[in-house]
Design a protein around this motif. Structure first.
Motif, mmCIF file in Angstrom:
data_model
loop_
_atom_site.group_PDB
_atom_site.id
_atom_site.type_symbol
_atom_site.label_atom_id
_atom_site.label_comp_id
_atom_site.label_asym_id
_atom_site.label_seq_id
_atom_site.Cartn_x
_atom_site.Cartn_y
_atom_site.Cartn_z
ATOM 1 N N ALA A 1 7.384 1.259 23.725
ATOM 2 C CA ALA A 1 7.039 -0.169 23.695
ATOM 3 C C ALA A 1 5.570 -0.354 23.308
ATOM 4 O O ALA A 1 5.238 -1.266 22.547
ATOM 5 C CB ALA A 1 7.329 -0.811 25.050
ATOM 6 N N GLY A 2 4.712 0.506 23.820
ATOM 7 C CA GLY A 2 3.294 0.444 23.457
ATOM 8 C C GLY A 2 3.065 0.748 21.984
ATOM 9 O O GLY A 2 2.216 0.131 21.340
ATOM 10 N N ALA A 3 3.827 1.697 21.455
ATOM 11 C CA ALA A 3 3.710 2.027 20.030
ATOM 12 C C ALA A 3 4.136 0.848 19.165
ATOM 13 O O ALA A 3 3.513 0.566 18.140
ATOM 14 C CB ALA A 3 4.562 3.257 19.699
ATOM 15 N N LEU A 4 5.182 0.147 19.579
ATOM 16 C CA LEU A 4 5.616 -1.041 18.846
ATOM 17 C C LEU A 4 4.527 -2.111 18.878
ATOM 18 O O LEU A 4 4.187 -2.697 17.847
ATOM 19 C CB LEU A 4 6.908 -1.599 19.445
ATOM 20 N N ALA A 5 3.989 -2.357 20.044
ATOM 21 C CA ALA A 5 2.946 -3.380 20.180
ATOM 22 C C ALA A 5 1.693 -3.002 19.396
ATOM 23 O O ALA A 5 1.085 -3.849 18.728
ATOM 24 C CB ALA A 5 2.604 -3.577 21.653
ATOM 25 N N ASN B 1 8.511 15.288 15.293
ATOM 26 C CA ASN B 1 8.976 15.614 16.643
ATOM 27 C C ASN B 1 8.285 14.790 17.717
ATOM 28 O O ASN B 1 8.005 15.281 18.808
ATOM 29 C CB ASN B 1 8.824 17.112 16.934
ATOM 30 N N SER B 2 7.973 13.554 17.414
ATOM 31 C CA SER B 2 7.368 12.644 18.379
ATOM 32 C C SER B 2 7.975 11.260 18.186
ATOM 33 O O SER B 2 7.534 10.505 17.320
ATOM 34 C CB SER B 2 5.854 12.586 18.183
ATOM 35 N N PRO B 3 8.986 10.932 18.991
ATOM 36 C CA PRO B 3 9.638 9.627 18.815
ATOM 37 C C PRO B 3 8.677 8.452 18.970
ATOM 38 O O PRO B 3 8.843 7.426 18.314
ATOM 39 C CB PRO B 3 10.702 9.596 19.918
ATOM 40 N N ILE B 4 7.673 8.597 19.789
ATOM 41 C CA ILE B 4 6.716 7.510 19.985
ATOM 42 C C ILE B 4 5.888 7.307 18.717
ATOM 43 O O ILE B 4 5.689 6.176 18.270
ATOM 44 C CB ILE B 4 5.839 7.780 21.221
ATOM 45 N N PHE B 5 5.432 8.387 18.105
ATOM 46 C CA PHE B 5 4.663 8.267 16.867
ATOM 47 C C PHE B 5 5.555 7.795 15.726
ATOM 48 O O PHE B 5 5.115 7.043 14.852
ATOM 49 C CB PHE B 5 3.973 9.589 16.521
ATOM 50 N N GLN B 6 6.818 8.218 15.725
ATOM 51 C CA GLN B 6 7.773 7.743 14.722
ATOM 52 C C GLN B 6 7.920 6.222 14.826
ATOM 53 O O GLN B 6 7.949 5.528 13.807
ATOM 54 C CB GLN B 6 9.144 8.390 14.932
ATOM 55 N N CYS B 7 8.020 5.712 16.049
ATOM 56 C CA CYS B 7 8.115 4.264 16.254
ATOM 57 C C CYS B 7 6.856 3.568 15.766
ATOM 58 O O CYS B 7 6.930 2.489 15.178
ATOM 59 C CB CYS B 7 8.339 3.943 17.730
ATOM 60 N N PHE B 8 5.705 4.175 16.008
ATOM 61 C CA PHE B 8 4.452 3.588 15.563
ATOM 62 C C PHE B 8 4.418 3.479 14.030
ATOM 63 O O PHE B 8 4.090 2.423 13.490
ATOM 64 C CB PHE B 8 3.266 4.407 16.071
ATOM 65 N N LEU B 9 4.774 4.562 13.344
ATOM 66 C CA LEU B 9 4.783 4.533 11.877
ATOM 67 C C LEU B 9 5.780 3.507 11.338
ATOM 68 O O LEU B 9 5.472 2.749 10.414
ATOM 69 C CB LEU B 9 5.116 5.918 11.318
ATOM 70 N N ALA B 10 6.969 3.493 11.916
ATOM 71 C CA ALA B 10 7.988 2.544 11.468
ATOM 72 C C ALA B 10 7.532 1.106 11.718
ATOM 73 O O ALA B 10 7.754 0.223 10.883
ATOM 74 C CB ALA B 10 9.306 2.813 12.181
ATOM 75 N N THR B 11 6.866 0.870 12.829
ATOM 76 C CA THR B 11 6.378 -0.470 13.138
ATOM 77 C C THR B 11 5.272 -0.894 12.182
ATOM 78 O O THR B 11 5.203 -2.068 11.798
ATOM 79 C CB THR B 11 5.883 -0.541 14.592
ATOM 80 N N LEU B 12 4.416 0.039 11.789
ATOM 81 C CA LEU B 12 3.396 -0.283 10.786
ATOM 82 C C LEU B 12 4.047 -0.771 9.496
ATOM 83 O O LEU B 12 3.654 -1.795 8.932
ATOM 84 C CB LEU B 12 2.515 0.934 10.494
ATOM 85 N N LYS C 1 11.625 8.931 32.063
ATOM 86 C CA LYS C 1 12.143 7.852 31.208
ATOM 87 C C LYS C 1 11.150 6.704 31.102
ATOM 88 O O LYS C 1 11.028 6.079 30.043
ATOM 89 C CB LYS C 1 13.471 7.329 31.746
ATOM 90 N N ALA C 2 10.469 6.393 32.197
ATOM 91 C CA ALA C 2 9.487 5.301 32.169
ATOM 92 C C ALA C 2 8.354 5.627 31.201
ATOM 93 O O ALA C 2 7.903 4.756 30.449
ATOM 94 C CB ALA C 2 8.941 5.032 33.569
ATOM 95 N N GLY C 3 7.891 6.861 31.198
ATOM 96 C CA GLY C 3 6.831 7.264 30.272
ATOM 97 C C GLY C 3 7.258 7.124 28.826
ATOM 98 O O GLY C 3 6.508 6.599 27.991
ATOM 99 N N TYR C 4 8.465 7.559 28.536
ATOM 100 C CA TYR C 4 8.985 7.444 27.174
ATOM 101 C C TYR C 4 9.162 5.980 26.782
ATOM 102 O O TYR C 4 8.768 5.563 25.696
ATOM 103 C CB TYR C 4 10.322 8.190 27.056
ATOM 104 N N THR C 5 9.757 5.197 27.680
ATOM 105 C CA THR C 5 10.044 3.791 27.376
ATOM 106 C C THR C 5 8.768 2.995 27.173
ATOM 107 O O THR C 5 8.639 2.243 26.195
ATOM 108 C CB THR C 5 10.886 3.176 28.512
#
Length: 152
Positions: free
Chosen positions: A120-124, A49-60, A112-116
């Motif tokens: 992006a930070g999780a990807l980086a 339930n955390s799209p930002i953490f999901q992006c981080f894991l997927a990016t890893l 939206k800015a916080g999410y976006t």
């Protein structure tokens, strides 16, 4: 079934971007495969339930995959990484952030800015962690090979 179908759609979309980035040969299959793998990890981790953490894991996972494929295929890491990371880029978030900013809806703009920027930070950060670990590994390995005595 829906997640497998969406991974297939991601694969097709990434193949289209292979033409844009002028990838040919095996990389036209391997780079989109990394995108599908990353999207699958993103979907499988939805219970967090955390799209930002999901992006981080997927990016890893995508970054590790890109490092391995780059070594095996003798291509730059970015050749695989750029294509594979595209499905996770928050394009819609950027669009809506700017739309709310221009329309003057400041509370929605900040949301939206916080999410976006978080995505992006999780990807980086995911790319940075894997890239730094690989560079550290090769540096340590090179320094150990210099200090160890040679066998006769």
């Amino acid at each position: 079934m829906g997640s497998i179908l969406s991974c297939a759609y991601v694969f097709i979309g990434c193949v289209a971007f292979c033409f844009v980035f002028n990838l040919r040969g095996k990389m036209m299959f391997l780079a989109p495969l990394g995108g599908s793998l990353g999207w699958l990890i993103y979907l499988l981790s939805s219970s967090l339930n955390s799209p930002i953490f999901q992006c981080f894991l997927a990016t890893l996972v995508i970054s590790i995959y890109a490092e391995i494929m780059a070594r095996l295929q003798k291509v730059p890491v970015t050749a695989c990484l750029l294509i594979a990371i595209l499905p996770l880029v928050p394009g819609g978030g950027l669009y809506y952030t700017m739309e709310y900013c221009i329309s003057g809806n400041i509370p929605m703009f900040w949301e939206k800015a916080g999410y976006t920027f978080g995505t992006a930070g999780a990807l980086a950060l995911g790319i940075l962690v894997v890239s730094s670990a690989v560079r550290l590994w090769y540096t340590i390995r090179a320094s150990l090979s210099k200090t160890l005595p040679k066998r006769i």
